[in-house]
Scaffold this motif. Sequence first.
Motif, mmCIF file in Angstrom:
data_model
loop_
_atom_site.group_PDB
_atom_site.id
_atom_site.type_symbol
_atom_site.label_atom_id
_atom_site.label_comp_id
_atom_site.label_asym_id
_atom_site.label_seq_id
_atom_site.Cartn_x
_atom_site.Cartn_y
_atom_site.Cartn_z
ATOM 1 N N THR A 295 -4.414 50.128 23.517
ATOM 2 C CA THR A 295 -3.869 51.101 24.482
ATOM 3 C C THR A 295 -4.384 52.497 24.174
ATOM 4 O O THR A 295 -4.815 53.232 25.073
ATOM 5 N N GLY B 283 -8.088 52.595 24.916
ATOM 6 C CA GLY B 283 -8.273 52.581 26.371
ATOM 7 C C GLY B 283 -7.998 53.939 26.984
ATOM 8 O O GLY B 283 -8.750 54.420 27.839
ATOM 9 N N THR B 284 -6.921 54.580 26.522
ATOM 10 C CA THR B 284 -6.562 55.913 27.022
ATOM 11 C C THR B 284 -7.634 56.928 26.641
ATOM 12 O O THR B 284 -8.041 57.764 27.462
ATOM 13 N N LYS C 156 -2.553 45.655 19.729
ATOM 14 C CA LYS C 156 -2.171 45.947 21.119
ATOM 15 C C LYS C 156 -2.037 47.455 21.317
ATOM 16 O O LYS C 156 -2.529 48.008 22.295
ATOM 17 N N LYS C 157 -1.363 48.109 20.363
ATOM 18 C CA LYS C 157 -1.188 49.568 20.458
ATOM 19 C C LYS C 157 -2.533 50.265 20.313
ATOM 20 O O LYS C 157 -2.823 51.246 20.991
ATOM 21 N N THR D 112 -9.503 44.820 22.124
ATOM 22 C CA THR D 112 -9.394 44.049 23.372
ATOM 23 C C THR D 112 -9.832 42.609 23.145
ATOM 24 O O THR D 112 -9.324 41.691 23.793
ATOM 25 N N SER E 106 -5.826 54.342 35.211
ATOM 26 C CA SER E 106 -6.305 54.114 33.835
ATOM 27 C C SER E 106 -6.511 52.630 33.548
ATOM 28 O O SER E 106 -7.274 52.260 32.665
ATOM 29 N N THR E 107 -5.847 51.736 34.332
ATOM 30 C CA THR E 107 -6.019 50.283 34.171
ATOM 31 C C THR E 107 -7.326 49.815 34.812
ATOM 32 O O THR E 107 -8.054 49.006 34.247
#
Length: 472
Positions: free
Chosen positions: A155, A158-159, A151-152, A308, A17-18
């Motif tokens: 994430t 991104g997920t 930041k959360k 981001t 996932s990264t």
Amino acid sequence: MDSKKIKWSTLAFMAFSTVWGFGNVLNGFIYFNGIQSIFSWILMFALYFVPYALMVGELGSAFKTSGGGVSSWIFGTTGAKAAYYAGWTYWACHITYIASKSSGGLKALSWAIFRNGETYDSFPTLAVQLVTFAILILFCYVASRGLNPLKKLATIAGTSMFVMSILYIIMMFAAPAINPHADYVSMEFTRQTLIPQFNVKYFTSLSILVFAVGGCEKISPYVNKVENPSKGFPKAMITLAVMVMVCAILGTIAMGMMFDPAEINANFDAYNSNGSYWAFQKLGQYYHVGNSIMIIYALCNAIGQLSTLVISIDAPLRMLLDNEDAREFIPSKLLKKNDAGAYVNGIKMVAVLSGAIILIQSFVPGAAVVLKQLTKLNSVCMPLRYLWVFFAYIMLRKAGEKFNPEYKFVKNQGIAIFAGCWCFFVTAASCLLGMYVEGDLFNTFLNILTPIVLAALGVILPMIAKKEKANN
């Protein structure tokens, strides 16, 4: 068994996932002539990505107490001055990335609102770039206030983007069974359609693939947290490579069912700018749900790009300026913090440099061309930071038994150093070749000038710092 240890399968999914995203499939497809990109993906994974990931594992294992940053690897193997340059390169590479996140976020928002690519592309370039610049300044202010609730959000976005890219492959393969009468592109899997032409365009586009598979050094802190690292970590990395390769191949075939490469080559800028949105829009049409899938994708993308953006302004700067070993090479003005604990002058420098890239592109004819140029500029600049990973690996192996990592990529010293030199060469050659853009002098000039300006600035700062110390 230690309950805190990570299973190798968990690490493989974390890394996946990264490293991977839907944009990688699209870029491979449009730059490498449709399903011909399959050949290039396989080559890139076998000859570059697998050794790269396994070298990162050895570096992470050797420096398990240092948090896993590239700068700390360079400091441990080479010294403080080289560590500063590694940290500087990592930060400088994000200057072009930040410029692209502003543009990408705006593009995603326009798709969510207007539900087409033409509206955004029809706006005057100057107006679009001024709005993009205003977004950059706003988010620099957000970063300067130490506000990082995003930041959360990054994430989560991104997920969700990762889930959307997997969902795209599954839904596209299922589409012909659900809607057999829809308009699909027929593909022929022959030697002629699968083997690319090794011409100038091919070699100058390789940086796109290097950029796509890079970044696995982010998971290096977890090497020693894996159950039985010497067996678990390589198993996780090889699984990661297989998953990424399967996704790249299946994603390419899914895209080949939708888009004709001849049409892409005839409208390259439009596809580079809008291709991912058209893919999800077509998927919605196949499933008779209108624009809903595309709007979900566009909103996830907009949130992801803009959150981001803040993290990219803040995190690389902190990595550079928080590093005690590199501070002696940095002028004191850049180390100034405000009441929120943010490096204000550093953020101003980001605003000036990224802002300059955004404003220079005000003279480009069309917003779609801007996004194409930023994709290419990123593919030239971002992989430059991987050079330090391979340099650190070569120096680690040259140090012999000094560090004695728990996990080793290969035991043979000669093979290890050759692999490090090979990956260094592939990265450097891809970045240098990628600077040239056939038929586009402005883009070629921008691709050459940007790394030179950023490198020169990195050399000048220690000189200022040295002069400052001499005067005190």
